[in-house]
Design a protein around this motif. Sequence first.
Motif, PDB file in Angstrom:
ATOM      1  N   UNK A   1       0.801  -1.268   0.123  1.00 59.87           N
ATOM      2  CA  UNK A   1      -0.107  -0.096   0.070  1.00 59.87           C
ATOM      3  C   UNK A   1       0.756   1.427   0.070  1.00 59.87           C
ATOM      4  N   UNK A   2       1.871   1.339   1.149  1.00 60.76           N
ATOM      5  CA  UNK A   2       2.510   2.721   1.148  1.00 60.76           C
ATOM      6  C   UNK A   2       3.914   2.379   0.785  1.00 60.76           C
ATOM      7  N   UNK A   3       4.422   0.945   0.901  1.00 62.43           N
ATOM      8  CA  UNK A   3       5.907   0.778   0.647  1.00 62.43           C
ATOM      9  C   UNK A   3       6.504   0.748   2.108  1.00 62.43           C
ATOM     10  N   UNK A   4       7.711  -0.005   2.230  1.00 66.52           N
ATOM     11  CA  UNK A   4       8.290  -0.099   3.527  1.00 66.52           C
ATOM     12  C   UNK A   4       8.720   1.106   4.052  1.00 66.52           C
ATOM     13  N   UNK A   5       8.990   2.262   3.000  1.00 64.03           N
ATOM     14  CA  UNK A   5       9.629   3.367   3.643  1.00 64.03           C
ATOM     15  C   UNK A   5       8.626   4.337   4.259  1.00 64.03           C
ATOM     16  N   UNK A   6       7.355   4.264   3.809  1.00 65.20           N
ATOM     17  CA  UNK A   6       6.342   5.150   4.271  1.00 65.20           C
ATOM     18  C   UNK A   6       5.345   4.562   5.211  1.00 65.20           C
ATOM     19  N   UNK A   7       5.394   3.191   5.397  1.00 63.91           N
ATOM     20  CA  UNK A   7       4.497   2.483   6.291  1.00 63.91           C
ATOM     21  C   UNK A   7       4.646   3.228   7.675  1.00 63.91           C
ATOM     22  N   UNK A   8       5.964   3.430   7.985  1.00 62.47           N
ATOM     23  CA  UNK A   8       6.261   3.855   9.376  1.00 62.47           C
ATOM     24  C   UNK A   8       5.385   5.203   9.591  1.00 62.47           C
ATOM     25  N   UNK A   9       4.997   5.858   8.619  1.00 62.87           N
ATOM     26  CA  UNK A   9       4.431   7.209   9.216  1.00 62.87           C
ATOM     27  C   UNK A   9       3.003   6.829   9.253  1.00 62.87           C
ATOM     28  N   UNK A  10       2.400   5.669   8.850  1.00 62.27           N
ATOM     29  CA  UNK A  10       0.955   5.195   9.057  1.00 62.27           C
ATOM     30  C   UNK A  10       0.754   4.742  10.363  1.00 62.27           C
ATOM     31  N   UNK A  11       1.756   4.348  11.220  1.00 57.70           N
ATOM     32  CA  UNK A  11       1.573   3.896  12.551  1.00 57.70           C
ATOM     33  C   UNK A  11       2.040   4.937  13.595  1.00 57.70           C
ATOM     34  N   UNK A  12       2.677   6.125  12.917  1.00 54.42           N
ATOM     35  CA  UNK A  12       3.078   7.188  13.862  1.00 54.42           C
ATOM     36  C   UNK A  12       2.188   8.352  13.876  1.00 54.42           C
ATOM     37  N   UNK A  13       1.954   8.936  12.654  1.00 47.81           N
ATOM     38  CA  UNK A  13       1.165  10.277  12.528  1.00 47.81           C
ATOM     39  C   UNK A  13      -0.303   9.995  12.992  1.00 47.81           C
ATOM     40  N   UNK A  14      -0.969   9.021  12.814  1.00 48.07           N
ATOM     41  CA  UNK A  14      -2.627   9.094  13.197  1.00 48.07           C
ATOM     42  C   UNK A  14      -2.413   9.098  14.801  1.00 48.07           C
ATOM     43  N   UNK A  15      -1.723   8.327  15.615  1.00 49.81           N
ATOM     44  CA  UNK A  15      -1.696   8.348  17.191  1.00 49.81           C
ATOM     45  C   UNK A  15      -1.406   9.734  17.549  1.00 49.81           C
ATOM     46  N   UNK A  16      -0.055  10.433  16.844  1.00 50.34           N
ATOM     47  CA  UNK A  16       0.215  11.561  17.261  1.00 50.34           C
ATOM     48  C   UNK A  16      -0.768  12.741  17.076  1.00 50.34           C
ATOM     49  N   UNK A  17      -1.573  12.497  15.920  1.00 51.17           N
ATOM     50  CA  UNK A  17      -2.507  13.288  15.642  1.00 51.17           C
ATOM     51  C   UNK A  17      -3.598  13.227  16.630  1.00 51.17           C
ATOM     52  N   UNK A  18      -4.207  12.001  17.015  1.00 52.52           N
ATOM     53  CA  UNK A  18      -5.048  11.776  17.901  1.00 52.52           C
ATOM     54  C   UNK A  18      -4.584  12.328  19.455  1.00 52.52           C
ATOM     55  N   UNK A  19      -3.472  12.454  19.716  1.00 54.93           N
ATOM     56  CA  UNK A  19      -2.817  12.978  21.160  1.00 54.93           C
ATOM     57  C   UNK A  19      -3.267  14.369  21.308  1.00 54.93           C
ATOM     58  N   UNK A  20      -3.397  14.839  20.180  1.00 56.92           N
ATOM     59  CA  UNK A  20      -3.675  16.447  20.280  1.00 56.92           C
ATOM     60  C   UNK A  20      -5.118  16.730  20.725  1.00 56.92           C
ATOM     61  N   UNK A  21      -6.029  15.806  20.530  1.00 57.75           N
ATOM     62  CA  UNK A  21      -7.407  15.807  20.762  1.00 57.75           C
ATOM     63  C   UNK A  21      -8.040  15.518  22.202  1.00 57.75           C
ATOM     64  N   UNK A  22      -7.307  14.470  22.764  1.00 58.99           N
ATOM     65  CA  UNK A  22      -7.620  13.852  23.766  1.00 58.99           C
ATOM     66  C   UNK A  22      -6.476  13.322  24.843  1.00 58.99           C
ATOM     67  N   UNK A  23      -6.933  13.084  26.373  1.00 66.60           N
ATOM     68  CA  UNK A  23      -6.040  12.726  27.115  1.00 66.60           C
ATOM     69  C   UNK A  23      -6.434  10.970  27.654  1.00 66.60           C
ATOM     70  N   UNK A  24      -7.354  10.960  26.825  1.00 71.90           N
ATOM     71  CA  UNK A  24      -7.879   9.317  27.580  1.00 71.90           C
ATOM     72  C   UNK A  24      -7.323   8.291  26.588  1.00 71.90           C
ATOM     73  N   UNK A  25      -6.780   7.197  27.024  1.00 67.60           N
ATOM     74  CA  UNK A  25      -6.030   6.381  26.214  1.00 67.60           C
ATOM     75  C   UNK A  25      -6.812   5.589  25.256  1.00 67.60           C
ATOM     76  N   UNK A  26      -8.324   5.142  25.470  1.00 67.01           N
ATOM     77  CA  UNK A  26      -9.055   4.459  24.832  1.00 67.01           C
ATOM     78  C   UNK A  26      -9.546   5.257  23.785  1.00 67.01           C
ATOM     79  N   UNK A  27      -9.660   6.496  24.218  1.00 70.84           N
ATOM     80  CA  UNK A  27     -10.395   7.535  23.129  1.00 70.84           C
ATOM     81  C   UNK A  27      -9.251   7.870  22.102  1.00 70.84           C
TER      82      UNK A  27
END
Length: 405
Positions: free
Chosen positions: A211-237
């Motif tokens: 889908x994204x290749x071995x170079x860019x797949x890392x971004x898909x596992x890091x950027x969404x969680x980091x983005x979510x951290x801006x909006x909530x302090x609750x882990x499950x949320x």
Amino acid sequence: METWWLALTFRLGYNTSLVTLGTMLLGAGAGMIGSFILLRKRSLVSDAISHATLPGLALAFIVVGLIQGDGRWLPALLVGAAGSAAFGLWAVQRISERTRLGEDAAIGAVLSTFFAFGVVLITVIQAMPVSGQAGLTGYLVGATAGMVAAEAQLIALCALGVLLAVLVWRRSFLMVCFDAEFARTQGLHTGRVDLAMLALLMVVVVIGLKVTGLILIVALTIIPPVTARFWTDRPLHMVILAALLGILAGYLGVTLSSVTEGLPTGPLIVLSAFGLFFVSFLFSPRRGVLASLLAHQRFRRRVHLRQGLLAVARDEPIFDNLTLRILQRRGYLRRDGVPTAPGRAAARDAEHEERLWALYRECQPEDALQQEHSGLTPIASVLSPDAIMTLEAQLPPNGKQEARR
């Protein structure tokens, strides 16, 4: 725009719709497992795993190519990539456990070594008398547009399996992420939980190669969680929000790539994820840049208002222009600098609270150190009514308290 609208509404074709759904499931799984990896403070492990897949991918291509003349058989390539990634993950753990090197140094050593070996194998493949060498480079940067239906179905099924596994083990993962010792006292085998977490991460990385290749797949596992951290302090949320952001990034990336022929899908998915991150970075009500600037301005105005009222109460001159503007805007000060009746009343209240707080610090110094009252909020919101009544009874006249100071 018409083509994009057809892609957004899943009417551009069966294969495009299947690829979009598979990518969305992959984004959800990557966002969820990436959240736990981020909370566990091991985000760089995904980088090591992704680069460690290249040698196994190349070796699987060589073996399949020698057997049937064309090495592009996705199941074998995924198995080879998974085996190589597992070996790389094992090497990182053994190096960090058995030597004095930290995990970051072990990741750097494994990442560079495995990737270099993979590049050498790809060079060897280019000289082999087999077909499909050109398709192998798609696993480096992603080749979603060229994905056939069978490959899309396999990726969708694997992503769905990862998603279900994360949903089942989410509570165990959270316990280990936040307090491994407490999790151990509750009967959890933290080593096995960590291994399961990393195994799911490895599966996401492996199935995301196409889908994204071995170079860019890392971004898909890091950027969404980091983005979510801006909006909530609750882990499950955070986990749920990261999954939704991963879905949205995959949805936007795949559909945008259909607007013009030749647009790379993998980079567009990552750019979509970064776009969501950038919007959150600017406009998040909790930690966004705009919210921080507004909070700083509000704090600054409150400080100037408080200092201005104290200056009015003590008949001290005010020279700061911002303080004067704030007091005048509130109706506490006239244009000629003379306090109004509401201004004098507010100044008396501010001075009275300052005296109460000074007495509290004198009588209860240890408790006062634990309070966050800075004079910018009403004292009634910091101390209980009984405590305030006690202070009022002990409060000496203004003149006597000044003499005591």
